[in-house]
Design an enzyme around this catalytic site. Sequence first.
Site, PDB file in Angstrom:
ATOM      1  N   HIS A  21       0.852  -1.188   0.000  1.00 36.57           N
ATOM      2  CA  HIS A  21       0.000   0.000   0.000  1.00 36.57           C
ATOM      3  C   HIS A  21       0.893   1.245   0.000  1.00 36.57           C
ATOM      4  O   HIS A  21       2.120   1.157  -0.001  1.00 36.57           O
ATOM      5  CB  HIS A  21      -1.029  -0.033   1.131  1.00 36.57           C
ATOM      6  CG  HIS A  21      -0.462  -0.043   2.527  1.00 36.57           C
ATOM      7  ND1 HIS A  21       0.432   0.893   2.989  1.00 36.57           N
ATOM      8  CD2 HIS A  21      -0.685  -0.884   3.569  1.00 36.57           C
ATOM      9  CE1 HIS A  21       0.729   0.655   4.245  1.00 36.57           C
ATOM     10  NE2 HIS A  21       0.081  -0.440   4.622  1.00 36.57           N
ATOM     11  N   HIS A  24       3.896   1.540   2.464  1.00 31.77           N
ATOM     12  CA  HIS A  24       5.107   0.803   2.086  1.00 31.77           C
ATOM     13  C   HIS A  24       5.813   1.522   0.933  1.00 31.77           C
ATOM     14  O   HIS A  24       7.037   1.613   0.884  1.00 31.77           O
ATOM     15  CB  HIS A  24       4.779  -0.625   1.636  1.00 31.77           C
ATOM     16  CG  HIS A  24       3.922  -1.388   2.593  1.00 31.77           C
ATOM     17  ND1 HIS A  24       2.693  -1.878   2.259  1.00 31.77           N
ATOM     18  CD2 HIS A  24       4.131  -1.732   3.895  1.00 31.77           C
ATOM     19  CE1 HIS A  24       2.174  -2.514   3.301  1.00 31.77           C
ATOM     20  NE2 HIS A  24       3.021  -2.437   4.306  1.00 31.77           N
ATOM     21  N   CYS A 130       1.696 -10.381  20.879  1.00 32.84           N
ATOM     22  CA  CYS A 130       0.748  -9.742  19.963  1.00 32.84           C
ATOM     23  C   CYS A 130       0.962 -10.317  18.577  1.00 32.84           C
ATOM     24  O   CYS A 130       2.040 -10.169  17.998  1.00 32.84           O
ATOM     25  CB  CYS A 130       0.936  -8.226  19.949  1.00 32.84           C
ATOM     26  SG  CYS A 130      -0.042  -7.461  18.643  1.00 32.84           S
ATOM     27  N   CYS A 133       1.833  -7.614  15.840  1.00 30.38           N
ATOM     28  CA  CYS A 133       3.224  -7.126  15.836  1.00 30.38           C
ATOM     29  C   CYS A 133       4.196  -8.266  15.601  1.00 30.38           C
ATOM     30  O   CYS A 133       5.372  -8.025  15.350  1.00 30.38           O
ATOM     31  CB  CYS A 133       3.606  -6.514  17.180  1.00 30.38           C
ATOM     32  SG  CYS A 133       2.674  -5.100  17.713  1.00 30.38           S
ATOM     33  N   CYS A 147      -2.811  -3.865  22.604  1.00 28.44           N
ATOM     34  CA  CYS A 147      -1.710  -3.383  21.766  1.00 28.44           C
ATOM     35  C   CYS A 147      -2.227  -2.145  21.052  1.00 28.44           C
ATOM     36  O   CYS A 147      -3.289  -2.191  20.419  1.00 28.44           O
ATOM     37  CB  CYS A 147      -1.293  -4.449  20.753  1.00 28.44           C
ATOM     38  SG  CYS A 147      -0.398  -3.750  19.366  1.00 28.44           S
ATOM     39  N   HIS A 150      -2.534  -2.514  17.104  1.00 26.30           N
ATOM     40  CA  HIS A 150      -3.499  -3.476  16.542  1.00 26.30           C
ATOM     41  C   HIS A 150      -4.829  -3.514  17.272  1.00 26.30           C
ATOM     42  O   HIS A 150      -5.721  -4.275  16.894  1.00 26.30           O
ATOM     43  CB  HIS A 150      -2.852  -4.866  16.446  1.00 26.30           C
ATOM     44  CG  HIS A 150      -1.680  -4.865  15.517  1.00 26.30           C
ATOM     45  ND1 HIS A 150      -0.380  -4.690  15.957  1.00 26.30           N
ATOM     46  CD2 HIS A 150      -1.611  -4.934  14.165  1.00 26.30           C
ATOM     47  CE1 HIS A 150       0.429  -4.674  14.920  1.00 26.30           C
ATOM     48  NE2 HIS A 150      -0.288  -4.813  13.825  1.00 26.30           N
ATOM     49  N   LYS A 302      -6.579   6.537  10.251  1.00 22.51           N
ATOM     50  CA  LYS A 302      -5.564   5.492  10.129  1.00 22.51           C
ATOM     51  C   LYS A 302      -5.919   4.649   8.895  1.00 22.51           C
ATOM     52  O   LYS A 302      -7.091   4.380   8.633  1.00 22.51           O
ATOM     53  CB  LYS A 302      -5.631   4.627  11.394  1.00 22.51           C
ATOM     54  CG  LYS A 302      -4.483   3.677  11.487  1.00 22.51           C
ATOM     55  CD  LYS A 302      -4.528   2.887  12.775  1.00 22.51           C
ATOM     56  CE  LYS A 302      -3.389   1.937  12.693  1.00 22.51           C
ATOM     57  NZ  LYS A 302      -3.458   0.634  12.790  1.00 22.51           N
ATOM     58  N   LYS A 305      -7.833  -1.787   6.436  1.00 20.29           N
ATOM     59  CA  LYS A 305      -8.761  -2.526   5.580  1.00 20.29           C
ATOM     60  C   LYS A 305     -10.193  -2.343   6.060  1.00 20.29           C
ATOM     61  O   LYS A 305     -11.104  -2.186   5.246  1.00 20.29           O
ATOM     62  CB  LYS A 305      -8.394  -4.009   5.609  1.00 20.29           C
ATOM     63  CG  LYS A 305      -7.390  -4.356   4.546  1.00 20.29           C
ATOM     64  CD  LYS A 305      -7.464  -5.815   4.221  1.00 20.29           C
ATOM     65  CE  LYS A 305      -6.955  -6.010   2.807  1.00 20.29           C
ATOM     66  NZ  LYS A 305      -6.703  -7.399   2.522  1.00 20.29           N
TER      67      LYS A 305
HETATM   68  N1  MSP Z   1       8.493  -7.166   8.208  1.00 19.96           N
HETATM   69  C1  MSP Z   1       8.571  -6.098   9.128  1.00 19.96           C
HETATM   70  C2  MSP Z   1       9.883  -5.330   8.962  1.00 19.96           C
HETATM   71  C3  MSP Z   1      11.109  -6.159   9.123  1.00 19.96           C
HETATM   72  S1  MSP Z   1      12.557  -5.247   8.788  1.00 19.96           S
HETATM   73  C4  MSP Z   1      13.791  -6.229   9.317  1.00 19.96           C
HETATM   74  C5  MSP Z   1       7.413  -5.131   8.888  1.00 19.96           C
HETATM   75  N2  MSP Z   1       6.853  -5.169   7.682  1.00 19.96           N
HETATM   76  S2  MSP Z   1       5.577  -4.310   7.206  1.00 19.96           S
HETATM   77  O1  MSP Z   1       5.179  -4.884   5.951  1.00 19.96           O
HETATM   78  O2  MSP Z   1       4.597  -4.232   8.225  1.00 19.96           O
HETATM   79  O3  MSP Z   1       6.152  -2.889   6.844  1.00 19.96           O
HETATM   80  C6  MSP Z   1       6.322  -1.931   7.813  1.00 19.96           C
HETATM   81  C7  MSP Z   1       6.873  -0.657   7.194  1.00 19.96           C
HETATM   82  O4  MSP Z   1       5.965  -0.131   6.192  1.00 19.96           O
HETATM   83  C8  MSP Z   1       6.943   0.469   8.204  1.00 19.96           C
HETATM   84  O5  MSP Z   1       8.077   0.424   8.996  1.00 19.96           O
HETATM   85  C9  MSP Z   1       6.948   1.665   7.306  1.00 19.96           C
HETATM   86  O6  MSP Z   1       8.238   1.776   6.764  1.00 19.96           O
HETATM   87  C10 MSP Z   1       5.957   1.280   6.226  1.00 19.96           C
HETATM   88  N3  MSP Z   1       4.589   1.746   6.510  1.00 19.96           N
HETATM   89  C11 MSP Z   1       3.480   0.965   6.712  1.00 19.96           C
HETATM   90  N4  MSP Z   1       2.391   1.762   6.892  1.00 19.96           N
HETATM   91  C12 MSP Z   1       2.739   3.057   6.832  1.00 19.96           C
HETATM   92  C13 MSP Z   1       2.055   4.296   6.949  1.00 19.96           C
HETATM   93  N5  MSP Z   1       0.748   4.389   7.165  1.00 19.96           N
HETATM   94  N6  MSP Z   1       2.794   5.435   6.838  1.00 19.96           N
HETATM   95  C14 MSP Z   1       4.145   5.399   6.590  1.00 19.96           C
HETATM   96  N7  MSP Z   1       4.805   4.248   6.503  1.00 19.96           N
HETATM   97  C15 MSP Z   1       4.147   3.062   6.599  1.00 19.96           C
HETATM   98  O7  MSP Z   1       7.093  -4.376   9.795  1.00 19.96           O
END
Ligand code: MSP
Length: 515
Positions: A21, A24, A130, A133, A147, A150, A302, A305
Amino acid sequence: MLNQAKFYLTTPIYYINDIPHIGHAYTTIVADVLARYHRLKNEEVLFLTGTDENSQKNLEAARRAGERDLKKYLDKMSARWAETWDLLNISNDDFIRTTEKRHWEAVKKFFLKVQKKGDIYQDTYEGFYCDGCEAFVTETDLVDGQCEAHKKIPRVIKEKNYFFRLTNYREALLKHIADNPDFIQPTKRRNEIISYISNFMTDISISRQNISCGIPVPNSRKQALYVWFDALLNYLTAVDYAAKTAKGKTRFKKFWPADLQLVGKDILKFHAALWPAMLMSAGLPLPKTIFAHGYFTINGDKMSKSLGNVVDPVELVKIYSNDALRWFLLSEIKFGEDGDFSLVRLKDGYNNKLANELGNLVHRVLSMTEQYCAGKVPKFSAAAEGLDPLCEIDIWRDYESALDHLRFDEALGVVWKVVAMANQLIDKEKPWALAKDDGTRGRLNDLMYNLLETLRQLGWLLLPIMPETSEKIWTQLGLTVGKEKTKDLGKAKIWGGLPAEIKIKKGEPIFPKIL
Ligand code: MSP
């Protein structure tokens, strides 16, 4: 000859229980801008991203999708993420999957090293977990028993696990943070981490019992490594940490330690406490900077989904283009702080800033070149009074300083200053009036050269941030993109790099208005 500097840059590796999304995409786009900027500075860049696959989340998603073969699901989803980054013009140099052999071998090697050091012991874990997380949590992590991220009450679990002696590193971590002010950024986040390490950090369980996915703990039949211990190691395994020969270690020697690790604020704790402690335990140098950016909401809510407001970056770029999305994310959200994303502001910004200001300047200057200079770049006689170069030392200095400090909005501010100066110069000099009189031909030529050369330099300023736009500008100027790109930055910045007499190739407006 000076050794070429290196720059090793990472994003988090993403869970693949769903498609990417906009959140990411944000982290990955920022990393891409930096990778391109450091390449521009002639550094040898290694830009790494990838997918976090040994996770319970992915297993559950595969089940939900009705896919019994986990590997098939992971292959399909990981490919989907890699394709998305291609579509978004992300220039990563490597893509690591934690199901790859190179990763598993390195993780095992690392575990054994840390175990040998005496930092691993067995004990019973009893406490909260959790699932969202994928983390063991303590009472202090909870808000009203839930949490916060979540909004769920964590499960209580009791099992025999392997533990990592994180608390052995409390003093060393605090010292490293104090001695290296750039290690954790921004400052606000550094202070949070200092408080966590000083007051709350405990030893951490690094394995799970009877888990059907994950890397088995070496010499243990029942335990698999906890996903975070495994995932953090991707940054090492991607640079061949486990290589056995000196030749195999070339990449590791060249690139480790990482120069910049970008993470969202949600996962900073893992990156700024557990991760450096793991490295210390293994006797490895620590990354130079871990930068935590903020989170953004969608129209104030926020992204989730259940609210149905998850934004798909691929759908957005189909309408607005990659560069428009990059421009919006970087100018709208101050890097490091929380922000908000809104489609209305994206559309307004696109039409006002990209179509009306930047796009219109390019189109206007090229139209005038057709009209007043027979479609050719005129010769520049001499710096005429009041026609000083618009894009010189100060502009480049401010721009580089902004990008060196990850202030993307400021870097874009510098670019738009040049756009505004060029538009003002046209209004002041009135080329349509100069064209009416043979006596002002020289001034008209100087003016037009000045404006066209400004466009060439704008192409350079935009190259890391909006790379497709740079190429469009250069192409319409009549330059060969490949040739222009072979210039090093020092040469590119010198005023007057646009050859006279070349025929421009004016095309469609680079940012057509969107109604
Ligand atoms: N797999 C773990 C990370 C392991 S790194 C060794 C993880 N993955 S995740 O798919 O949940 O991605 C998290 C990352 O996505 C966040 O740290 C951030 O960089 C990005 N973001 C997810 N949602 C976001 C927002 N709403 N806003 C900005 N960044 C966001 O955690």
